[in-house]
Structures are given as structure tokens and as C-alpha cells.
Motif scaffolding. Structure first.
Motif: not given
Length: 171
Positions: A97-123
Motif C-alpha cells: 500500500x505504501x509503495x503503490x500509493x506513495x503515501x506515508x502514515x497509513x493506519x492498518x487494521x491487523x485483522x483480516x478484512x476479507x479474501x478473494x481468489x483471482x486467476x491471473x498470469x502474474x510476474x
């Protein structure tokens, strides 16, 4: 980082998560995947791997930050692969999130928000499956995102006016 610390964190997150309906089935499938894939949190696991995603909300939670992903071709949440320096999947999500947004000071909830599954051709360059563990992150007031090389576009979207091509979990 170790494959085992990432694996343990993913397993703990999923075991603590108490979804209903389809999400409960997805939870069980992801736990079964982890049970058979000790290195399943690493990109090298070609059949599929756990990825770390961040649903980034504005400070007032009226907007969500989405990236127009060059490979996927849709507006999606920020996130990506777990890497060598990540001790946990949550660490990976905050780093992404920090790398892709360029923003600092982000606050994260440590519990899981959700889950998804995606087929993809990644790197890896071959078809695989991303098993996304999502975390809820809130940006500080006045945060201005800066597009990285990993995105075609990056912008805030009102929660009630997402683009037609958006694929983001909001609850």
C-alpha cells in the motif's frame, strides 16, 4: 522473512476470520491450500500463492483508493506478492500500500478484512491463482497518492460512485 512465518501468519489470519456464506467456503479452501503448500505464500509457488492486498480508505472513509492495474485492466485495490523482507502477510499488505500509493502514515487494521481468489498470469509469466488476503487501511487527512510504475492510473473514488470496471471488496 521466512516462508514459515508468512505461512503461519496467513493461517492465523484465516483461522481467526469468521465469515459467512461464500466467504466461509473461500476461507476453508484457502486453509486447505495452505495445509498442502508450505511455501504457498511465495510467488515461486506456481499453482497459486497467497497475496497481500490493501483496501485503502480516505481519512473520512468516503473514498477508496484504486489502481488501474496494467495486467488486469480493471480498477482494483492495492497489493501484491509477499517478499523476502515481509515477516507477515499484514506487513506485506502495508508495504504494498505504501509503495503503490506513495503515501506515508497509513493506519492498518491487523485483522483480516476479507479474501478473494483471482486467476491471473502474474510476474511468473504462467497462469496461476492469486489468493488475496485483504486488509483495511485508512490514509491520513490530506494524503495525496502518487502513481507508481506498477499502475496505469491511481485515484480516489467515492464509495458510492466506483467505476464500472472496479473489482474491490467493500463492506
Amino acid at each position: 522473512m521466512s516462508a514459515s512465518s508468512l505461512h503461519a501468519s496467513a493461517t492465523q489470519l484465516l483461522e481467526a476470520w469468521k465469515p459467512v456464506g461464500f466467504d466461509a467456503s473461500l476461507r476453508e479452501a484457502m486453509l486447505a491450500f495452505l495445509g498442502s503448500a508450505p511455501r504457498g505464500c511465495l510467488r515461486e509457488h506456481a499453482p497459486g500463492h497467497i497475496t497481500a492486498s490493501a483496501v485503502v480508505f480516505s481519512h473520512d472513509e468516503r473514498e477508496v483508493l484504486l489502481t488501474l492495474h496494467p495486467r488486469v485492466g480493471r480498477w482494483i485495490q492495492l497489493g501484491g506478492h509477499c517478499e523476502e523482507g515481509d515477516e507477515t502477510v499484514a506487513d506485506a499488505a502495508l508495504r504494498e500500500a505504501t509503495e503503490e500509493s506513495g503515501m506515508t502514515g497509513l493506519r492498518m487494521d491487523t485483522e483480516l478484512y476479507g479474501a478473494q481468489a483471482h486467476p491471473i498470469t502474474c510476474s511468473l509469466g504462467v497462469p496461476t491463482r492469486h489468493l488475496d488476503l485483504l486488509f483495511r487501511i485508512v490514509a491520513p487527512p490530506g494524503a495525496v497518492p502518487i502513481r507508481s510504475h506498477e499502475s496505469t492510473d491511481l485515484r480516489w473514488w467515492p464509495i458510492d460512485a466506483l467505476p464500472d470496471s472496479a473489482d474491490v471488496l467493500l463492506r
